[in-house]
Design a protein around this motif. Sequence first.
Motif: not given
Length: 730
Positions: A79-81, A153-158, A175-181
């Motif tokens: 929900q935060a994302l 936010l990806f970094y903090v949640l991971k 397109f897509r942004n996938q974390f981690p790199w």
Amino acid sequence: MNLKFWHRIPRKTERVTFFSRFNKIVTLTYGIVILAAFLLFDFLFQENLESRLNFLQIRLREQSQALNNIIRPRADAIQALQIQASDFFTEQKDRHQKFDFKLKNNPHQDYFYLDISNFNRRKIGSITGVGLVETIPKITLQEITMAFSLNPLFYVLKKNIKTTSSLYYVSKNGFRNQFPWRPSSESRFEPSFLKSSVYVKNLQGNNPKREPIWTDIYTYSPHEGLMVTCSAPVYDKMEFKGIVGIEFLLEPIIEFVNGITYPNGRLIIINDYGTVLADTQSNNLIPLKVHQVLPRAIPIDALHKLPRKTLSKIGDYWAYQAKSRYAPWTVIYFVSAWDMNITTLKHIGPSIIFLILFAIFILMGANSIIAQEFISPAKQLVQFISTQAIEGEQAYRKMREPWFSWFEAVFQVFDQNRKLMQEMEKHIEDLDQKVLERTRALSDKNRALSLAFNDLRKAQNQIIIQEKLAGLGALTAGIAHEIKNPLNYVINFAEISRNFTEELMNIAASLPQGKSLTLEQRQEVKTILTDLIENMKRIEEHGKRADAIVRSMLVHARGGNDNQHLININELIDENITLAITSFKQQGFIPKITKDLDQEIPKILVYSQGLGRVFLNIVNNACYVLHQKRTAVGDSFTAEIYISTKKLDDNRIEIIIRDNGSGIPDDIRKKIFDPFFTTKPAGSGTGLGLSLCHDIITRQHHGTLTVTSEIDQFTEFVIILPIEEQLMAG
């Protein structure tokens, strides 16, 4: 005289009737005792079974709440994302101008990817998309900027949710942004993803309420374990833009369920696809469907119709089901009613059997003693009277007292009055001896009662000591929960700091000998050092927090004598409020605390342990009452505790603790401070808490403790403490 006595002699038929009636009474007594034993057995069995079912239901409710606590961070994360991505379109459309990043075309010119030469790979995701950079529309570029802004936010949640496998944003624009790199060659966006069930279920026609969507369990490989994906749609006002998603490992859920032990029964967690996510009786390596686990006597449709969070009977089984608030998952428990009956019978059976055997043994012994001491001598006495004592003294010389005097008296009636008078004098002497023996027996009993009274007083003192230390056991689970949060932060920040240090060492190792840092390297080193300093500050802050909690717990647990200390009364109240509400946090209940503390109150010399126990006990009782009312009324009720301190004009301190619970009736309020008086259920309280509080305030601190209340409105405790001039600190 002999003729009159002759007429009183019972006939033979009357004697037979008398002794046969005695045998019937004995037989009837045996029957009544055995019947009473079986009735007691049935009562104890039903009561013990009901107690076991109630305890099992409470335990299942606690474990359902614990499962919600595990799932909630993951639901909150998606929900935060979703909120951050949507807010970017509605409130921060120009923010993309502040991000300095570049997109590149791959060598084959068939897709583009993010240039990460100026970024830390651990803090960004892989952005890939179809087409060429030169052909990307401005609105799509703005959406790519939004996807890039999700990286922090990806970094903090991971970091905070350790079992997170990956996080991503997928756009309908390709397109897509996938974390981690990961390298673009490994994480390249595939247009076929737009046809997958994860993406299609989030479209407006399939998800009009824009709620999170949970997938069925899956696995990429046997080594990675079982996983689920939680995703949610992202909108720019009414326009669908794409989805955000998080892939989770089911490891915490499986470990939670594997840590639960039930001697009987089975607990499983299923999703809305009918798949078993976790099971107390399987290794959870191969996914099972719910129909493979449930007995045939428990249809899944009937199970879903049961009252939630209630242990109910279905056929020959007891079953329980509870829905999770944060995921479409259901906790199911079932146990054979026969197994529960057998367990209950094993628990109470030996006691009942022993009771029955003991009662029969006592009856048989009593019957033997009565027959030997009364019935048999009585028969001989009747026979002796019926023959008018013609057998002489030899017929009763072997008889014991008191039957000997009876035979002697009958013999004297038929012999002579002189011997009768002599036997009467002897009988009087025997009675005197018995009186003396009875007097001695009573004296021994009085001494035994005196010793028992002393033991009782010692037991009461021991109960009071145990009551003073009872708060520690009630708060242990909550204290562990409170300490866990700062320790998790300390561990996480320490790990990040270690990674930053390794980066500094790598930068230093990559420099040629004798060469100085470049401007870009200086900037990177400065950034890492700044992050290290911030991490050290946070480690120190959360370490002090954990230390404060432990010190508070040690002060509360300290036994023995309590000495006077100069304290800040407001700080003592804050510490004990924290201790009191921690035990209720794990139950998902946190009341609203409103404080109005007078900061002008000076430090005073008090017995800090005893006074802290007063605050802890009253606030803990308020939380208990509010929790009960919240359970009865529902979520519409807002639990609140109001606490205020004030220095009065007559050199006294007034402390008010007020809650909006169910209140105290007048008849109970009059006895609220009596020792051993409690309104809690049996086994939930000793009735010494408020009595000790009253003694601490009135006797130890020479103050007053009063209570006022209105039914269903409030309960208010008012503490008045005197301030002696010589006890005040400047």
